[in-house]
Design an enzyme around this catalytic site. Structure first.
Site, PDB file in Angstrom:
ATOM      1  N   ASP A 226      40.872  20.064  31.344  1.00 23.77           N
ATOM      2  CA  ASP A 226      40.290  19.515  30.119  1.00 23.77           C
ATOM      3  C   ASP A 226      41.193  19.700  28.911  1.00 23.77           C
ATOM      4  OD1 ASP A 226      38.259  18.012  28.972  1.00 23.77           O
ATOM      5  OD2 ASP A 226      37.204  19.776  28.214  1.00 23.77           O
ATOM      6  N   ASP A 264      38.596  13.570  34.865  1.00 20.32           N
ATOM      7  CA  ASP A 264      39.371  13.510  33.608  1.00 20.32           C
ATOM      8  C   ASP A 264      40.837  13.895  33.769  1.00 20.32           C
ATOM      9  OD1 ASP A 264      37.204  12.615  32.178  1.00 20.32           O
ATOM     10  OD2 ASP A 264      36.699  14.577  31.340  1.00 20.32           O
ATOM     11  N   ASP A 417      27.373  18.453  27.965  1.00 19.09           N
ATOM     12  CA  ASP A 417      28.798  18.127  27.859  1.00 19.09           C
ATOM     13  C   ASP A 417      29.559  19.163  27.043  1.00 19.09           C
ATOM     14  OD1 ASP A 417      28.640  15.622  29.244  1.00 19.09           O
ATOM     15  OD2 ASP A 417      27.751  14.735  27.454  1.00 19.09           O
TER      16      ASP A 417
END
Length: 443
Positions: A226, A264, A417
Site C-alpha cells: 500500500d 493494488d 478502508d
C-alpha cells in the site's frame, strides 16, 4: 464410511500405520507403515499388476463431480510400474481412473484429475504393483478431494461480520447483517498478521474442502504494501516475500482455490519511490504468479486496478511485467465501487490490450462486494475510495456476466478502508456495523 467432501482417503499419510488400508494376497504383497509413509513390498510371485494390490474401499463418488487424486511415491528400483485406479469397488469394477505411472528411486508427486461417471458409496482407490520382480513402493500424502464451483463458493465462518454478529446477537442490526453479509461467500485475506501462513492457509482450504465449496483467498503481504498508506505493512524484504508466498501456495497444495493476488500492488507499482523498488515489485508479482501456477488447481488473478485509475493499455503492460502470462487472469474493481458493467467494460479493454501484446484468452473477475450503487455520488461525481457514503452491496459471488469469469466479494462488506470517510474511527480491515448497515440499506 468416508465422507462426501474433504479428504476422502482416510490416513493418507499413514501416520496411523495401515489403518483403513487393505492389501491383497500376503504371499504376493505386504503393506507396512512406520508412521512416515507406507512400504508396499511385492514378491516375484506377483506377475501381473493386479496380483499385488492395496487400497481403500467405501469411497463416496458423485456423478459429474470433479475429483483430484494426488500422492507421492518412489520405488526401490528404477523403472517400476505402479497402476492407479479409482472406480467401483464391486462388480463390474467400472474405473474412472486407470493409469500406470513409472517410478524411480526419488520421490515424485503425482496429481490426477477426473470427473466421476459414477454415483456410488462403494468407490475404491487401488494401487497395483505386480511385475514379476521383488520390489518395494514407498507411498505417502495420498489424497482424494472434490471442491468445485459447481458446489458453490465457501462462506468464511470467521469473517469479521460473523464475528461481530456472534458477539452482538442482541443488537437490532445483527439479523440483517447476518442475513445480508455474514452468510455470504467472500475472500479471506492473508497477510503479515498470520503468524504461520502455511498452517493458516492449509486450515482454511481444508475447511472449505470439507464442505465441498471453493474457497476465495486474497494474498496481501507484498513488500512495501500500500506504499505506506492506510494498509501499509507487508513482508519486510523481497526475499521474505518469496518465502511467504511459497508457504501460502504450499498451504493450498493440490486442492482447488481461487486466489486474488496482492490487491493494488500493480496499480501502485509506478508510484514507488525508486527504480529498484519498482523492479522488485514486478519481479515479486511474477514470482507469486509462478509459485501459484505450480499448484495445478489454483485459479490465481493478479491485481488489475479499477476503471477510473489506470488506462487499459497501461494496465495490460503492467500485468505483463507482473507475470500475467503464468496466472489465470486478473481482478478488477477490488475494494472499489465501480458498477459491474463499468468494471466489465474495463476488464474487456484490458483483455483486448493483452491480446494485442501477444497474450490472448486472459480471464478477469470483478469485485462486486460494494458496487450496488456504482461509484457516482448524487452529483455525478466519482466518490472517494475510502469509506464513502451512499454505497450498496453488490451481487453475491456467482458466475460472471459481461465478459467476467466470476463476480466475487473480495473486499468484505463492512470492513473499513481506513480511518476516513464516514468511519474515521475504524482502522483498515476492522469491521464496522455502521458501515455494514449503510451498505445493506444503500445510504
Amino acid at each position: 464410511m468416508a465422507g462426501t467432501y474433504g479428504d476422502l482417503v482416510a490416513n493418507g499419510s499413514f501416520t496411523n500405520g495401515t489403518t483403513g488400508w487393505w492389501a491383497g494376497d500376503p504371499t504376493k504383497i505386504t503393506l507396512t507403515a512406520s508412521g512416515a509413509g507406507a512400504e508396499a513390498a511385492a514378491t516375484t510371485d506377483a506377475i501381473n499388476p493386479w496380483d499385488a494390490p492395496f487400497g481403500q474401499d467405501n469411497i463416496v463418488l458423485r456423478q459429474g463431480c470433479l475429483y483430484t487424486l494426488s500422492f507421492t511415491a518412489r520405488a526401490s528400483q528404477a523403472n517400476t510400474s505402479l497402476r492407479v485406479q479409482v472406480g467401483l469397488g464391486v462388480d463390474p469394477w467400472t474405473a474412472d481412473v486407470d493409469k500406470t505411472v513409472d517410478l524411480g528411486m526419488a520421490d515424485v508427486h503425482f496429481v490426477m484429475q477426473f470427473t466421476s461417471s459414477l454415483a456410488t458409496t462403494a468407490g475404491q482407490l487401488s494401487f497395483q504393483m505386480g511385475q514379476g520382480t521383488s520390489v518395494t513402493v514407498y507411498l505417502t500424502e495420498v489424497r482424494l478431494t472434490t471442491s468445485t464451483i459447481r458446489e458453490g463458493f465457501y462462506v468464511d465462518p470467521d469473517n469479521n461480520a460473523q464475528k461481530w454478529v456472534t458477539i452482538n446477537a442482541g443488537d437490532p442490526r445483527a439479523p440483517k447483517i447476518q442475513r445480508s453479509i455474514a452468510s455470504r461467500p467472500g475472500a479471506r485475506w492473508f497477510g503479515d498478521w498470520n503468524t504461520n501462513i502455511q498452517a493458516d492457509v492449509d486450515a482454511y482450504v481444508t475447511a472449505a474442502a470439507g464442505t465441498g465449496k471453493l474457497p476465495i483467498l486474497a494474498a496481501y503481504n507484498m513488500h512495501w504494501r500500500d506504499s505506506g498508506g492506510q494498509s501499509s505493512g507487508g513482508a519486510p524484504t523481497p526475499d521474505a516475500y518469496r518465502t511467504w508466498i511459497d508457504a501460502f501456495a504450499a498451504g493450498i497444495g493440490d486442492r482447488p482455490a481461487l486466489v486474488i493476488v496482492e490487491p493494488d500492488s500493480l496499480a501502485q507499482a509506478e508510484y514507488l519511490p525508486t527504480e529498484q523498488a519498482r523492479t522488485d515489485r514486478y519481479a515479486l508479482l511474477s514470482y507469486a504468479a509462478q509459485s501459484l501456477a505450480a499448484r495445478p488447481l489454483v485459479r490465481a488473478y493478479l491485481d488489475g486496478a479499477n476503471a477510473t485509475w489506470i488506462k487499459p493499455a497501461d494496465m495490460a503492460a503492467r500485468l505483463i511485467k507482473g507475470g500475467i502470462g503464468t496466472a489465470k487472469g486478473f481482478a478488477v474493481g477490488v475494494a472499489n465501487f465501480d458498477a459491474t458493467d463499468i468494471s466489465c467494460g474495463y476488464g474487456t479493454q484490458i483483455t483486448a490490450a493483452l491480446t494485442a501484446q501477444g497474450i490472448a484468452g486472459t480471464k478477469f473477475v470483478v469485485d462486486t462486494a460494494r458496487n450496488g450503487n456504482g461509484a457516482m455520488d448524487d452529483n455525478g461525481q466519482h466518490v472517494d475510495y475510502c469509506n464513502p457514503a451512499g454505497r450498496r452491496l453488490g451481487v453475491p459471488a456467482s458466475i460472471g456476466v459481461g465478459g467476467a469469469e466470476y463476480l466475487l466479494w473480495v473486499k468484505f462488506p463492512g470492513d473499513s478502508d481506513g480511518q476516513c470517510g464516514i468511519a474515521p474511527e475504524n482502522t483498515a480491515g476492522t469491521f464496522s456495523p455502521y458501515l455494514a448497515e449503510r451498505l445493506i440499506d444503500g445510504h
